[in-house]
Design a protein around this motif. Sequence first.
Motif, PDB file in Angstrom:
ATOM      1  N   LEU A  82     104.269  87.103  48.440  1.00 12.59           N
ATOM      2  CA  LEU A  82     103.861  87.855  47.248  1.00 12.59           C
ATOM      3  C   LEU A  82     102.474  87.420  46.784  1.00 12.59           C
ATOM      4  O   LEU A  82     101.646  88.250  46.396  1.00 12.59           O
ATOM      5  CB  LEU A  82     104.877  87.644  46.129  1.00 12.59           C
ATOM      6  CG  LEU A  82     106.293  88.176  46.353  1.00 12.59           C
ATOM      7  CD1 LEU A  82     107.175  87.843  45.156  1.00 12.59           C
ATOM      8  CD2 LEU A  82     106.297  89.665  46.611  1.00 12.59           C
ATOM      9  N   ALA A  83     102.221  86.121  46.833  1.00  8.73           N
ATOM     10  CA  ALA A  83     100.919  85.615  46.413  1.00  8.73           C
ATOM     11  C   ALA A  83      99.801  86.204  47.264  1.00  8.73           C
ATOM     12  O   ALA A  83      98.736  86.581  46.754  1.00  8.73           O
ATOM     13  CB  ALA A  83     100.907  84.086  46.499  1.00  8.73           C
ATOM     14  N   ALA A  84     100.044  86.304  48.569  1.00 10.54           N
ATOM     15  CA  ALA A  84      99.027  86.847  49.467  1.00 10.54           C
ATOM     16  C   ALA A  84      98.701  88.296  49.132  1.00 10.54           C
ATOM     17  O   ALA A  84      97.553  88.740  49.276  1.00 10.54           O
ATOM     18  CB  ALA A  84      99.494  86.727  50.916  1.00 10.54           C
ATOM     19  N   VAL A  85      99.708  89.044  48.692  1.00  3.08           N
ATOM     20  CA  VAL A  85      99.483  90.439  48.311  1.00  3.08           C
ATOM     21  C   VAL A  85      98.501  90.514  47.147  1.00  3.08           C
ATOM     22  O   VAL A  85      97.526  91.281  47.168  1.00  3.08           O
ATOM     23  CB  VAL A  85     100.816  91.119  47.934  1.00  3.08           C
ATOM     24  CG1 VAL A  85     100.550  92.475  47.299  1.00  3.08           C
ATOM     25  CG2 VAL A  85     101.700  91.276  49.157  1.00  3.08           C
ATOM     26  N   PHE A  86      98.733  89.719  46.108  1.00  2.00           N
ATOM     27  CA  PHE A  86      97.844  89.765  44.954  1.00  2.00           C
ATOM     28  C   PHE A  86      96.460  89.235  45.293  1.00  2.00           C
ATOM     29  O   PHE A  86      95.456  89.726  44.761  1.00  2.00           O
ATOM     30  CB  PHE A  86      98.464  89.000  43.787  1.00  2.00           C
ATOM     31  CG  PHE A  86      99.546  89.762  43.079  1.00  2.00           C
ATOM     32  CD1 PHE A  86      99.222  90.829  42.239  1.00  2.00           C
ATOM     33  CD2 PHE A  86     100.885  89.447  43.246  1.00  2.00           C
ATOM     34  CE1 PHE A  86     100.207  91.555  41.581  1.00  2.00           C
ATOM     35  CE2 PHE A  86     101.876  90.164  42.596  1.00  2.00           C
ATOM     36  CZ  PHE A  86     101.540  91.220  41.765  1.00  2.00           C
ATOM     37  N   ASP A  87      96.380  88.263  46.174  1.00  2.00           N
ATOM     38  CA  ASP A  87      95.069  87.763  46.587  1.00  2.00           C
ATOM     39  C   ASP A  87      94.256  88.832  47.322  1.00  2.00           C
ATOM     40  O   ASP A  87      93.023  88.773  47.339  1.00  2.00           O
ATOM     41  CB  ASP A  87      95.226  86.535  47.489  1.00  2.00           C
ATOM     42  CG  ASP A  87      95.544  85.273  46.710  1.00  2.00           C
ATOM     43  OD1 ASP A  87      95.278  85.234  45.490  1.00  2.00           O
ATOM     44  OD2 ASP A  87      96.067  84.317  47.320  1.00  2.00           O
ATOM     45  N   ALA A  88      94.952  89.786  47.931  1.00  2.00           N
ATOM     46  CA  ALA A  88      94.272  90.831  48.698  1.00  2.00           C
ATOM     47  C   ALA A  88      93.802  91.992  47.830  1.00  2.00           C
ATOM     48  O   ALA A  88      93.179  92.925  48.344  1.00  2.00           O
ATOM     49  CB  ALA A  88      95.204  91.358  49.793  1.00  2.00           C
TER      50      ALA A  88
END
Length: 213
Positions: A82-88
């Motif tokens: 989930l964190a990677a999604v927001f970072d993108a």
Amino acid sequence: MTTIVVIAKECLPGRVKTRLHPPLSLEQAAELAAASLDDTLGALASLPASRRILAFDGVIPPRAAAGYEILPQAEGTLDLRLAAVFDACEGPTVLVGMDTPQLTKSLLEPVFTDWTDDVDAWFGFANDGGFWTLGLNDPTGDLLRGVPMSRSDTGARQLKRLTDAGLRVSLLPTLTDVDTIDDAHRVAQIAPHGGFARALAAMMAPSATDGPR
């Protein structure tokens, strides 16, 4: 201008909704998961998103996601994915799961009409203690990394992470996350005209080949 992200797995037998087996077969559980994802994508279709992303764990995305950018999910635990999604993402971003097929356009409309300067985040609890949506005005994965997922206190811990960071959070309605067959029946009663409800009804119907008992 708001980005919508749907996080989903490819709906293959044995990979999704395994807690529905039994009473459903693994094939039926996968079919029901696919109907849930299709209903979710349908509910989001007319919202005025500037960008649409499917954060996808799989090979063949659903046809209902036509027009979505496909973002492969990162490796690791759910908080890292989930964190990677927001970072993108950049700018206001709202993440939605695939397990609440009772979702309607109107439930998310406030994110597009009432995201005022005094709201930093939107948050919707799931009835199992998790959450079905998270919207961040300034998306950063650091707000999710390390939050223990798939627990009865996940939603409370995630909300605390947001408020501890000084974010002003507006709450959305609590929805039922389909994990068990009882959840499935409950959601089908809430949204009886969706593909999810129709698929479940067909699975629960006695076989036409069954004779009198």
